[in-house]
Design a protein around this motif. Structure first.
Motif, short mmCIF file in Angstrom:
data_model
loop_
_atom_site.label_atom_id
_atom_site.label_comp_id
_atom_site.label_asym_id
_atom_site.label_seq_id
_atom_site.Cartn_x
_atom_site.Cartn_y
_atom_site.Cartn_z
N SER A 32 43.76 38.75 26.59
CA SER A 32 43.20 39.79 26.90
C SER A 32 41.87 39.74 26.55
CB SER A 32 43.90 41.19 26.02
OG SER A 32 43.66 41.08 24.86
N LYS A 72 38.15 40.74 33.81
CA LYS A 72 37.84 42.21 34.57
C LYS A 72 36.14 41.81 34.96
CE LYS A 72 41.25 44.61 32.07
NZ LYS A 72 41.27 45.04 30.71
N GLU A 80 40.28 38.34 29.64
CA GLU A 80 40.15 39.23 30.52
C GLU A 80 38.96 40.30 30.46
OE1 GLU A 80 44.16 40.82 30.29
OE2 GLU A 80 44.43 40.42 32.46
N THR A 86 39.53 33.58 36.40
CA THR A 86 40.76 33.87 36.62
C THR A 86 41.66 32.80 37.19
OG1 THR A 86 40.33 36.31 36.93
CG2 THR A 86 42.26 35.40 37.79
N PHE A 91 47.29 38.49 35.28
CA PHE A 91 46.03 38.12 34.35
C PHE A 91 44.80 38.20 35.35
CE2 PHE A 91 42.67 35.58 33.33
CZ PHE A 91 42.52 35.63 31.95
N THR A 92 43.90 38.99 34.85
CA THR A 92 42.51 39.01 35.91
C THR A 92 41.50 39.43 34.69
OG1 THR A 92 43.96 40.44 37.47
CG2 THR A 92 41.54 40.29 37.58
#
Lengths: 430, 248
Positions: A54, A8, A57, A32, A5-6
């Motif tokens: 998501s 963005k 993210e 994060t 998981f990052t």
């Protein structure tokens, strides 16, 4: 197994939005880390949470791209901090309604260079995000919808308007017939402000469609919250809070679909007796002021202390979706009146009297199968803070364990809150 | 033999209990690594079980304690055993102050803690004593010598300190200022107790309860006797040890 998981980054995008790119570049990493610690450390999460992960993210990138693409098509982008925004009108104009940044300590010091220190952390955080160019959502809006639900907000809008156009809608403080007339006029003014951005008039058909879309979104959230009340719960309070936060920046139709997909999974989990925590886990309901992303402080402490949050009676919670709009309106005036009637049911503590809210809290408490109520008040939110007196009295009458917490976004009281929450759990367990 | 250990912000307290009776106790000032200090204290005993409470309870659980309970529950258990008629507890420790309401059976029904600042805590007392050049003992003895002629209005530790400075610069005697500080603390603690609603016997626990002037002022303010345990700072540790009684 730790999930990949990052949050963005996209410095080119941020540059285009005139953000403080250098300072903001640290934010995705911080988010994060916090997200991994608070959300991904949970076990047995529903698989359908992937979508919501998501959305986090992509909060500073992909979602911003979508919003900018809509804007490029001439669709209005309107930012807000309040559930009184008549979202259906924005939807009818093909627009985007987004909850802006206002849930982090990060920009409070920026705001305190201008605003008094002794006001609500949400107002300070939000104002700080704008003046320091630290919120990509803020940078993308055509205008901000402001309202008069508290003194800190209504006076801050005057200052915020210097940085970003801010349309202020007057929300009355009582719910009499004359207040309703005023409210309808204010709704019409808001509609005119949106129409000015798109350069055309919103017709009945479009507004009906807007109403249907938002009704469907609120019904999806009602279904989700109902499933969550199942005892033992199939989903954690942290994940529920997150979904209710994402409700403020996702595309309504897509969000509705994803919430229903999650609900389908949760129904199966309930049938298969696959709860997110053991049946003996203490159940706590939270009421009070909103928790804007990424304010996960209270839920994180409660659930890491071994309890489960089973309901949020909050703007980022049931207050946003408990009511829908009657769909039998025909003329524009008729639809706008029915829309206003729906918004008038929201029981914000800015109203006096506001005893409907006390009944609403008790109703949700019973529905959620909670064993105790924690009333959460952002520091300096006088109306919710004082209303807690009536809430406490009602809980005493009903024999409901009750605790009031006043806090802000800073981490300095986490130790003390942990002690209080653990003691509250001990109290529930007897 | 069971041991309760209370890792507080200013001191570590240890209580050794057998069949509900307090065999011995110990109090030491806390260092930067309280769990190591606590472990050393424990080394001279062979307890059946250890229960930790206080701010360092989770750290203790990581290292040596089998059980943890909050200070709220610990003080409720301890005070109730020492004073069976106790329904209200005021505990003032180094870093926080709390009021706990018990039902007739001794179960916690409500509690309140001070806001996130030092006002009305042991730390506040230390800061005020230091600003007058007193030790804690001298501070309360001085306050006991005089009547009330001036008032300290601020309960914020920082602002109270500047009030003290301005009173001194007006030539007000230090013992008079000490008295005013005691009064202002009692006003705050008294309000906390009244907010919860005082019922039954009131027990005053925590190290600050050793201050006789505060105890007398509190009894006056609440118009009822205040019970102070022989070793008020031990109540939490004692309660933690008592918690172990029912655990095999």
């Amino acid at each position: 197994m730790e999930k990949n998981f990052t949050v963005k980054s996209d410095t080119n995008l941020w540059q285009r939005l005139d953000m403080d790119v250098e300072r903001f570049s640290a934010v995705p990493g911080i988010l994060t880390g916090a997200y991994q610690d608070i959300f991904l450390s949970q076990s047995n999460r529903p698989a359908a949470m992937d979508y919501f992960d998501s959305m986090v993210e992509n909060i500073y990138t992909g979602r911003i791209d979508e919003i900018l693409a809509a804007k490029a098509e001439g669709r209005p982008v309107i930012g807000t901090f309040c559930v009184y925004v008549p979202e259906e009108i924005i939807q009818a104009a093909g627009g985007v309604c987004i909850g802006l940044c206002g849930g982090s300590q990060l920009t409070v010091p920026d705001a305190e260079k201008i605003l008094p220190r002794t006001i609500c952390p949400m107002v300070k955080s939000a104002f700080g995000f704008k003046i320091s160019n630290m919120c990509p959502l803020f940078q993308a809006v055509d205008f901000v919808y402001g309202e008069t639900t508290c003194d800190a907000k209504k006076k801050t809008w005057e200052l915020l308007d210097r940085y970003v156009p801010t349309h202020v809608m007057e929300i009355p403080q009582r719910k009499l017939e004359r207040d309703k007339r005023l409210w309808i006029e204010e709704v019409k003014d808001f509609k005119a402000a949106v129409e000015k951005v798109i350069g055309s008039t919103i017709d009945e058909g479009a507004l009906k469609q807007g109403v249907a879309t938002l009704n469907a979104k609120r019904e999806a959230l009602q279904r989700l919250n109902g499933l969550r009340h199942h005892n033992p719960s199939p989903i954690s309070g942290r994940d529920m809070l997150l979904i209710q936060q994402i409700a403020f920046y996702d595309v309504p139709e897509r969000f509705t679909e994803k919430v229903h997909a999650l609900c389908d999974e949760l129904e199966i989990r309930c049938q298969n007796n696959n709860p997110v925590a053991p049946p003996s886990t203490p159940r706590i309901m939270v009421s009070g002021t909103p928790m804007a992303m990424p304010n996960w402080k209270l839920h994180n402490i409660i659930e890491k202390s071994g309890a489960l949050v089973v309901n949020e009676e909050s703007c980022i919670g049931t207050r946003y979706y408990k009511d829908t709009i009657a769909t039998d309106g025909t003329s524009m005036d008729d639809i706008l009146e029915k829309l206003t009637e729906r918004y008038m049911k929201i029981d914000c503590s800015c109203f006096t009297p506001n005893d409907d809210r006390i009944d609403q809290v008790l109703t949700e408490y019973r529905a959620s199968g909670a064993q105790g109520l924690i009333d959460y008040c952002l520091q300096f939110c006088h109306t919710y803070n004082i209303e807690a007196v009536k809430l406490r009295e009602a809980c005493e009458r009903e024999g409901i364990p009750f605790m009031a917490i006043e806090s802000d976004y800073s981490p300095e009281d986490v130790g003390q809150l942990q002690t209080r929450i653990e003691a509250f759990i001990e109290q529930i367990q007897g | 033999m069971d041991i309760g250990i209370d890792l507080g912000s200013r001191a570590i307290k240890l209580a050794v209990v057998e069949e509900g009776r307090l065999l011995s106790s110990m109090v030491v000032g806390s260092s930067f690594e309280p769990h190591k200090q606590a472990q050393q204290l424990l080394d001279s005993y062979q307890p059946r079980l250890v229960a930790a409470t206080g701010y360092g309870r989770h750290l203790a659980q990581k290292h040596f304690a089998q059980h943890v309970i909050t200070e709220i529950k610990a003080h409720a258990l301890g005070a109730r055993r020492l004073f069976p008629g106790c329904r209200t507890i005021l505990d003032v420790g180094g870093q926080d102050s709390k009021v706990i309401a018990l039902d007739t059976a001794g179960k916690v029904v409500q509690f309140q803690m001070n806001d996130k600042c030092a006002a009305g805590t042991g730390r506040f007392m230390e800061m005020m004593a230091a600003s007058l050049g007193y030790s804690l003992d001298e501070f309360s003895r001085a306050a006991g010598r005089v009547g009330e002629t001036v008032a300290i209005n601020s309960m914020c530790a920082v602002f109270a300190e500047s009030e003290v400075v301005s009173l001194r610069n007006r030539g007000v005697a230090p013992e008079v200022i000490a008295r005013a500080i005691h009064r202002s603390i009692i006003d705050r603690l008294g309000t906390m107790v009244e907010r919860i609603g005082l019922q039954g016997e009131l027990v005053f626990s925590g190290g600050v309860a050793r201050n006789r002037v505060l105890v007398d002022l509190l009894a006056q303010r609440l118009r009822q006797p205040v019970q102070v345990p022989e070793a008020p700072e031990i109540v939490g540790a004692y309660g933690a040890a008592l918690h172990l009684a029912g655990i095999p």
